[in-house]
Design an enzyme around this catalytic site. Structure first.
Site, PDB file in Angstrom:
ATOM      1  CG  ASP A   1      -7.354   3.038  -0.722  1.00 53.40           C
ATOM      2  OD1 ASP A   1      -7.802   1.888  -0.674  1.00 53.40           O
ATOM      3  OD2 ASP A   1      -7.417   3.812   0.251  1.00 53.40           O
TER       4      ASP A   1
ATOM      5  CE  LYS B   1      -4.446   0.797   0.181  1.00 54.33           C
ATOM      6  NZ  LYS B   1      -5.603  -0.068  -0.098  1.00 54.33           N
TER       7      LYS B   1
END
Ligand code: NDP
Ligand code: 2IT
Length: 449
Positions: A170, A130
């Site tokens: 995201d 991430k």
């Protein structure tokens, strides 16, 4: 959990907190997984010797970098970027990029850790990562966002690649940002590869990727309902968020005749007493996604009320779908859901429930699906986008949707199979055990690499 496991968990977490100070979200995510896997792990003598759990909770690497960019006044601004490449055991690193002022290393570590388990649950060959930046796209012009994205990619490009790490979107990173990031990657490398997913369909993106997380979440919810001998039609669903995940979950739920009674954003909650229809949903989508405005300023009609600074969790509903951000549903909110006899909670966001909120639901025997299982549809279709790019092919929307449905069905079945025998299905333990064991077995086979 046995007494021995509880002691092991407590000591392991104390050590984790000491070596990773001031990272509450990361501690929370690991703590939750340990509740599910410790009994099993303590019986794995070989794995313990190979320190699989210690290796599993330490990211492979964490890259932190400066992102300098010019604002519209000609002033140079400096932000911080990260990519936490958490675990590459079962495939190249894969996971989204988040642009939000609230991010920090703890947030990216928890998200990378969760992503590793989620990607394992999809059964596709994807490791976990991430990243993102403490940059807020809110209130910035398109040119400012563009300059920021180019500067961000100027550093990130040397750390990614189709066999290394494949980022995606995201919070704060949608189609607009992915297009600019991808265009700049091409410029920097002169190499067309599917290095990002969530691309536009005209330049290598997969049909259905935009919708996949929200749709997948509703497919998972339908399996949960089926398991409880119920169906989705006429159920009142409270949804939080008004971004990619929330809007597409709402759309699929409406298509299946459910009554979506709320959406929300950082300004408050829109309560639609008799349920949203597609026409109103389209207007909200345009307002939030194209115009990038706040729900507080959305012109409401009859039967629609805006509840300033409120969350949806005190509204009367049958099902709660938290689709905004981590820890958005707290203990007091969970108590309200229990009071109004909510049937189940299915997470669209990553770790939207605090540990205390989860406990309230567990004590009340309310089934609760963790995001790593129920929101895995997005990354699963990202995996399918990678397959299409590698094949130099484009699958049609029906084919992608069929694969997405199969994947969500399999994840649900795996959770049920690995759930401990309780009065209700324990989706938390089922998901954590399934996801963890696949990666842990491979890490054990690698010895200490
Ligand atoms: P978006 O940026 O598209 O939308 C986020 C939404 O959540 C916005 O409506 C935003 O409101 C709201 N929000 C953010 N923070 C808060 C807060 N503190 N309180 C209230 N509302 C808030 O993001 P996504 O829809 O893509 O992501 C939502 C969640 O789903 C995240 O947890 C993400 O990690 C997760 N997820 C996303 C996937 C994807 O494919 N995009 C895949 C799997 C999980 P506002 O507009 O006011 O900021
Ligand atoms: O949290 C997530 O699964 C995502 N943001 C999607 C990641 C991806 O690589 O598609």
């Amino acid at each position: 959990m046995t007494k021995k496991s509880a002691k092991f968990r407590e000591e392991f977490l104390a050590q984790l907190k000491e070596t990773n100070p001031n990272q509450p979200e990361f501690h929370q995510a690991v703590g939750e997984v340990l509740c599910s896997v410790t009994d099993w792990y303590l019986d794995q003598t070989d794995m313990r010797k190979n320190a699989v759990l210690e290796r599993f909770t330490e990211p492979d690497r964490s890259i932190k970098f400066r992102v300098a960019w010019e604002d519209d006044d000609g002033q140079i601004q400096v932000n911080r970027g990260w990519r936490v490449q958490f675990n590459q055991t079962i495939g190249p690193y894969k996971g989204g990029l988040r642009f939000a002022p609230s991010v920090n290393e703890s947030v990216f570590k928890f998200l990378g850790f969760e992503q590793t388990l989620k990607n394992s649950l999809t059964r596709l060959p994807m490791g976990g990562a991430k990243g993102g930046a403490d940059f807020s796209p809110k209130g910035k012009s398109r040119r400012e966002v563009g300059r920021f994205c180019q500067s961000f990619m100027q550093e990130l490009y040397r750390h990614i690649g189709t066999d290394i790490d494949i980022p995606a979107g995201d919070i704060g990173v949608g189609a607009r940002e992915i297009s600019i990031l991808f265009g700049h990657y091409l410029k920097l490398t002169n190499k067309w590869t599917g290095v990002l997913t969530g691309k536009g369909c005209d330049f290598g993106g997969s049909a259905g990727r935009t919708e996949a997380t929200g749709y997948g979440c509703i497919y998972f919810l339908c399996h949960m309902l089926e398991e409880a001998n119920c169906e989705i039609a006429d159920k009142r669903i409270a949804i939080s968020g008004a971004g990619n995940v929330a809007l597409h979950a709402a759309s699929k739920a409406i298509e299946l005749d459910a009554k979506v009674i709320s959406l929300s954003d950082s300004s408050g909650t829109l309560h639609i007493k008799d349920g949203l229809d597609h026409e109103m949903l389209d207007k909200i989508e345009e307002w939030k996604t194209t115009k990038r405005e706040s729900l507080a300023d959305f012109k409401t009609g009859k039967g629609v009320k805006f509840l300033s600074d409120e969350k949806p969790w005190s509204l009367e509903c049958d099902i709660a779908l938290p689709c905004a951000t981590q820890n958005e549903l707290e203990e007091k909110d969970a108590k309200k859901l229990v009071e109004q006899k909510v049937m189940m909670v299915c997470e669209g966001a990553n770790m939207p429930l605090t540990a205390d909120a989860q406990q309230v639901l567990r004590d009340a025997d309310i089934p609760h699906a963790p995001g790593k299982a129920s929101n895995a549809g997005g990354v699963a279709v990202s995996g399918l986008e990678q397959s299409q790019n590698a094949q130099r092919l484009r699958w049609d929307a029906d084919m992608v949707d069929k694969r997405l449905r199969e994947i969500m069905k399999t994840i649900h079945a795996d959770c049920v199979e690995n759930s401990p025998k309780r009065k209700i299905i324990d989706y938390r333990d089922g998901a954590n055990l399934t996801g963890f064991r696949r990666v842990a077995d491979a890490m054990n086979a690698f010895w200490h690499s």
